[in-house]
Write a protein that holds these residues in place. Structure first.
Motif, PDB file in Angstrom:
ATOM      1  N   PHE A  65       1.067  -1.352   0.161  1.00 42.35           N
ATOM      2  CA  PHE A  65       0.309  -0.048   0.292  1.00 42.35           C
ATOM      3  C   PHE A  65       0.792   1.273  -0.772  1.00 42.35           C
ATOM      4  N   THR A  66      -0.181   2.317   0.090  1.00 41.38           N
ATOM      5  CA  THR A  66       1.118   4.096  -0.661  1.00 41.38           C
ATOM      6  C   THR A  66      -0.111   4.288   0.782  1.00 41.38           C
ATOM      7  N   PRO A  67       0.755   4.856   2.020  1.00 45.11           N
ATOM      8  CA  PRO A  67      -0.586   5.961   2.377  1.00 45.11           C
ATOM      9  C   PRO A  67      -1.104   7.277   2.051  1.00 45.11           C
ATOM     10  N   ASN A  68      -0.105   7.566   1.437  1.00 42.48           N
ATOM     11  CA  ASN A  68      -0.761   9.181   0.550  1.00 42.48           C
ATOM     12  C   ASN A  68      -0.524   9.166  -0.754  1.00 42.48           C
ATOM     13  N   ARG A  74       6.114   3.127  -0.558  1.00 41.53           N
ATOM     14  CA  ARG A  74       5.260   1.628  -0.851  1.00 41.53           C
ATOM     15  C   ARG A  74       5.438   0.821   0.212  1.00 41.53           C
ATOM     16  N   TYR A  75       4.947   0.398   1.009  1.00 36.00           N
ATOM     17  CA  TYR A  75       4.614  -0.562   2.554  1.00 36.00           C
ATOM     18  C   TYR A  75       4.446  -1.801   2.765  1.00 36.00           C
ATOM     19  N   LEU A  76       4.475  -2.686   2.421  1.00 35.84           N
ATOM     20  CA  LEU A  76       3.652  -4.408   2.878  1.00 35.84           C
ATOM     21  C   LEU A  76       3.369  -4.055   4.125  1.00 35.84           C
ATOM     22  N   GLY A  77       1.955  -4.580   4.566  1.00 35.60           N
ATOM     23  CA  GLY A  77       0.874  -3.961   5.622  1.00 35.60           C
ATOM     24  C   GLY A  77      -0.513  -5.381   5.572  1.00 35.60           C
ATOM     25  N   ILE A  78      -1.126  -5.219   6.892  1.00 31.56           N
ATOM     26  CA  ILE A  78      -1.862  -6.228   6.963  1.00 31.56           C
ATOM     27  C   ILE A  78      -2.562  -5.007   6.886  1.00 31.56           C
ATOM     28  N   VAL A  90       2.933  -2.951   9.803  1.00 32.65           N
ATOM     29  CA  VAL A  90       3.547  -2.886   8.522  1.00 32.65           C
ATOM     30  C   VAL A  90       5.294  -2.855   8.704  1.00 32.65           C
ATOM     31  N   ALA A  91       5.129  -4.041   7.840  1.00 35.08           N
ATOM     32  CA  ALA A  91       6.490  -4.685   7.509  1.00 35.08           C
ATOM     33  C   ALA A  91       8.012  -3.818   7.287  1.00 35.08           C
ATOM     34  N   ASN A  92       7.884  -2.684   6.612  1.00 31.78           N
ATOM     35  CA  ASN A  92       8.851  -2.186   6.666  1.00 31.78           C
ATOM     36  C   ASN A  92       8.762  -0.391   7.173  1.00 31.78           C
ATOM     37  N   PRO A  96      11.008   2.310   3.585  1.00 30.64           N
ATOM     38  CA  PRO A  96      10.024   2.292   2.839  1.00 30.64           C
ATOM     39  C   PRO A  96      10.099   2.061   1.232  1.00 30.64           C
ATOM     40  N   LEU A  97       9.711   1.212   0.688  1.00 30.04           N
ATOM     41  CA  LEU A  97      10.247   0.696  -1.153  1.00 30.04           C
ATOM     42  C   LEU A  97       9.543   2.221  -1.750  1.00 30.04           C
TER      43      LEU A  97
END
Length: 835
Positions: A65-68, A74-78, A90-92, A96-97
């Motif tokens: 996902f991207t929060p904005n 980009r982040y890996l999340g649940i 959030v993993a990272n 962020p990627l």
């Protein structure tokens, strides 16, 4: 509104706006993601940026996902499946990627690896070094991403061990007082930035465990001590409502705080970027979160707002005041609203007086404060409530004490820090040590205040009642005159609402319905519209001109009840609002009529479903939910409402069911309001229904919360058995329903008691537990009966081990030839007792 409140409000509104922006951005960016039909990542699967997986019950989603929308991070999340903007992990978070070519996979060593498009490692689960394993990662319905060794099933790593801002089902926040090691929640840096923020929230288990929020290590909020069921300083927290908050200890001495949700109810707890703990429930109709609790939310919620030995109360101006026997440390600053210096003692305590002082032997006293979040840094010991005062008084360094049944005696020997008063919705009784001079003044002032208050209340009540009668009579005549003069037909009338200020207890300030409107709605009180008959009089179904249905309770001219009961019901129920209490819409006092208008309950009363053989059978799950709902309503009456109410006439016909078969307690004509310190009362007029009255009430006129608990126990036994207590009689054994249940319980033959239409071997354990709870509620001695909050904890299995019940009251059926005939269930009887 002071500056702090304004800033806090603006922060909240800004956060809400940013959350909406983030939600829109995330939903847009996730729109084209493809869902892999699995909840597991194994060695053969690589989760790419465009992929998502869902937990088996579609509670949570794992993906990128991207929060904005304005950034490419980009982040890996649940996140919650129903709400993509509600990111829970959030993993990272700090790395962020920078493109959309990231991927998640399992490494040959059996770790989770998040890599960027160029193959560089961005994040890893970092399991301990070991030989290569056949590992798989599964997303559970608790929102936990669990990495396991497929061969042994051993858990190698889980996301719940590295929480972010969200407190998820089965997650543990921990603290080991010996080593200092802890697992806390940590806020996002900003609403659009998941990086590590300034706020943390977690458990602090030195002494009595509490939950804190820290900003950069400095305390900003405190929950109050855990008493085995709830955090005593959190408003609105009740063990039966919160779906399993619990505290435990691991073998190494680590304390953990956790929560188990009901999977059918989507709830969210998180620490937002402003350092506020938020509890919200998902509203499926609005497709949005419904915020139920926030902390800190008011000025007094902030840690130690008023300094030592001072009390903070948001409903006073100013909000800070010194405790009795204390005065501001710096009067000039205090008067300017700078309270952090707190207060100091004015009078010398007994231990501090000179040994040759003439008043050396004059003992200190205690002044009581109610609904208090007790101060920080308490010490405690097990003991009875009656022992706490003497234990504190014998210790020269003890400045205050409190008691909680789940904790014991709590004592304070240093500065009293972070004292807050609640408006009658939470907290404990708190006793402050004062010099005898201050104690004497308090007693004197209280005596004068009581006399003045009683006289003023009597005069005011007389004036209000007289004015209320005159006003309603005048308004009724004016409305009738105007109605006849203008030639309007009854069908043209709409509801007349003068004011709906439920904080007042004046009948003219309730929503008023005209007599003509109710005549039209009930077709002139046609018997075909009659829903039932009670001690108050008949109840009619009404259809308003706008299509709404109402229930109209009309005082019968031959009723044993009258104006007193009518006004009592208006007084009581107009102050109450709870999903398990029937809602009063208004009243009518006109043309010699007295009527109460309630919300219409589509499924009528519980007794019809339990005892009418022509009705559909209620299955066990519905019966259990009804028991729980009635208990929640009683808990609100006894403990949580602004008024403390004893119902005194709880029975199946006074439990109404809405269209979803949710129970609502009704008929408050016999209810009594208790004072804050009142535990029981006596009456010379015993009212209620035979078969549901507690022994001490029916025989001696003494009633209390435990009287309602007895009635609730009878209801539980009726719901389980499908038999009516007032008409059940076992000829062979000469036993009533309670005695019959007791006999079968002791014989371990409970199957014969359970309604055969719902009995199932797979449900026998739960049914037996409910029967056990019912027997605990109908024990003869009120002391042995549990309070309703404990009953609900038993029903929800939060209290796993139940004590053995003692013999119920009224185990033998009363004689049919008795001079006092048992009443039918649907009519309330009033019995005069010479006591």
């Amino acid at each position: 509104m002071n500056s702090n409140s304004f800033v806090h409000t603006m922060m909240f509104q800004t956060t809400k706006f940013l959350q909406l922006v983030v939600q829109f951005s995330i939903i847009t960016l996730l729109r084209d993601a493809s869902c892999l039909e699995t909840d597991t990542v194994d060695a053969s699967l690589i989760l790419k940026d465009s992929d998502t997986i869902h937990s088996a019950g579609r509670q949570f989603t794992l993906g990128f996902f991207t929060p904005n929308a304005t950034t490419r991070r980009r982040y890996l999340g649940i996140w919650y499946y129903v709400s993509p903007a509600s990111i829970t992990w959030v993993a990272n978070r700090d790395t962020p990627l920078t493109d959309s070519r990231g991927s998640l996979s399992i490494s040959p060593a059996g770790d989770l690896h998040l890599t960027s498009g160029d193959g560089s490692l961005v994040w890893s689960s970092s399991s301990p070094p070991s030989p290569p394993r056949n590992a798989t990662a599964q997303l559970l319905d608790s929102g936990n991403l669990v990495l396991r060794d497929a061969g042994s099933g051993i858990t190698l790593w889980e996301s719940h061990q590295t929480p972010m801002d969200s407190f998820l089902p089965t997650m543990r926040v921990t603290h080991n007082p010996r080593t200092g090691k802890r697992v806390d929640l940590n806020s996002w840096r900003a609403p659009h930035d998941p990086g590590r923020g300034n706020f943390t929230a977690g458990l602090y288990a030195v002494g009595i465990p509490q939950v804190y929020i820290w900003k950069d290590g400095v305390r900003v909020w405190r929950s109050g001590p855990w008493n085995g069921r709830i955090l005593t300083g959190v408003t609105g927290m009740y063990s039966v409502y919160v779906d399993g908050f619990s505290l435990g200890m691991e073998e190494d001495g680590t304390y953990y705080f956790t929560r188990n949700f009901r999977q059918s109810f989507i709830s969210r707890n998180f620490l937002n970027a402003d350092g506020v703990l938020v509890e919200a429930g998902w509203d499926d109709q609005k497709r949005d979160w419904d915020v139920r609790w926030m902390g800190p939310a008011r000025d007094c919620d902030f840690y130690n707002k008023c300094g030592p030995f001072a009390l903070c109360y948001d409903q006073t101006t100013p909000i800070c005041s010194c405790l009795r026997g204390y005065e501001p440390r710096n009067r000039v600053e205090w008067d300017k609203g700078i309270w952090n210096g707190g207060c100091v003692r004015k009078s010398v305590l007994q231990c501090e007086r000179e040994s040759n002082a003439t008043d050396k032997k004059r003992e200190d006293g205690f002044t009581k404060l109610s609904f208090i979040k007790v101060p920080d840094f308490m010490q405690w010991m097990s003991g009875l409530e009656t022992e706490c005062e003497s234990l504190c008084l014998r210790n020269c360094s003890c400045f205050a004490y409190a008691y909680d049944p789940g904790i014991g005696c709590m004592f304070w020997g240093g500065d009293l820090i972070d004292l807050q008063k609640f408006p009658g919705t939470a907290g404990s009784d708190f006793y402050i040590r004062v010099a005898y001079t201050d104690a004497d003044k308090e007693k004197s002032n209280k005596g004068v205040a009581i006399i003045v208050s009683v006289v003023a209340s009597f005069v005011a009540a007389s004036i209000c009642l007289a004015f209320a009668w005159w006003t309603c009579k005048t308004r009724g005549e004016n409305r009738t005159s105007a109605y006849e003069k203008e030639g309007n037909s009854p069908s043209d009338l709409s509801e007349i609402v003068l004011r709906s200020d439920m904080d007042k207890v004046r009948i003219e300030e309730l929503p008023l319905y005209s007599f003509e409107m109710l005549v039209t709605a009930t077709s002139n009180f046609d018997t075909r519209n009659m829903l039932g008959m009670g001690g108050f009089g008949p109840v009619y179904e009404g259809n308003m001109a706008n299509g709404d249905k109402i229930a109209v309770k009309r005082l019968s001219s031959g009723s044993g009840q009258g104006s007193k009961e009518f006004m009592n019901e208006v007084l009581v129920i107009s102050k109450l609002q709870h999903r398990n209490l029937v809602r009063l819409l208004g009243c009518c006092v006109e043309r010699g009529e007295k009527m109460l208008i309630y919300e219409y309950m589509h499924n009528r009363s519980l007794d019809l479903y339990l005892f009418d053989k022509t009705r559909d059978v209620l299955d066990w799950r519905k019966r259990f939910n009804i028991m729980e709902g009635i208990g929640r309503g009683l808990l609100y009456l006894h403990r949580d409402s602004r008024l403390r109410i004893i119902h005194r006439d709880l029975k199946p016909s006074n439990v109404l069911l809405d269209e979803d078969l949710n129970p609502k307690i009704s008929d408050f004509g016999m209810a009594r309001i208790f004072g804050g310190n009142q535990d029981q009362a006596n009456t010379g007029k015993v009212v209620g229904t035979y078969g549901y009255m507690a022994p001490e009430y029916a025989m001696g006129g003494r009633f209390s919360e435990k009287s309602d608990v007895f009635s609730f126990g009878v209801l539980v036994l009726e719901i389980i058995s499908g038999r009516r207590n007032t008409s059940f009689y076992n000829e062979e054994l000469s036993l009533g329903l309670l005695g019959y249940a007791w006999k079968l319980w002791n014989e371990k033959n409970v199957e014969d008691f359970i309604d055969m239409k719902i009995f199932s071997p797979s449900l026998k354990g739960e049914m037996m537990r409910c029967l056990h709870i019912g027997l605990l509620c109908v024990q003869e001695s009120p002391r042995n009966r549990p309070i309703i909050s404990i009953v609900l904890s038993m029903l929800s299995s939060e209290i796993a081990h139940l004590p053995a019940p003692e013999q119920p009251g009224f185990t033998d059926r009363w004689s049919r030839s008795s001079t006092q005939t048992p009443s039918a269930n649907h009519v309330t009887h009033t019995v005069m007792e010479g006591r």
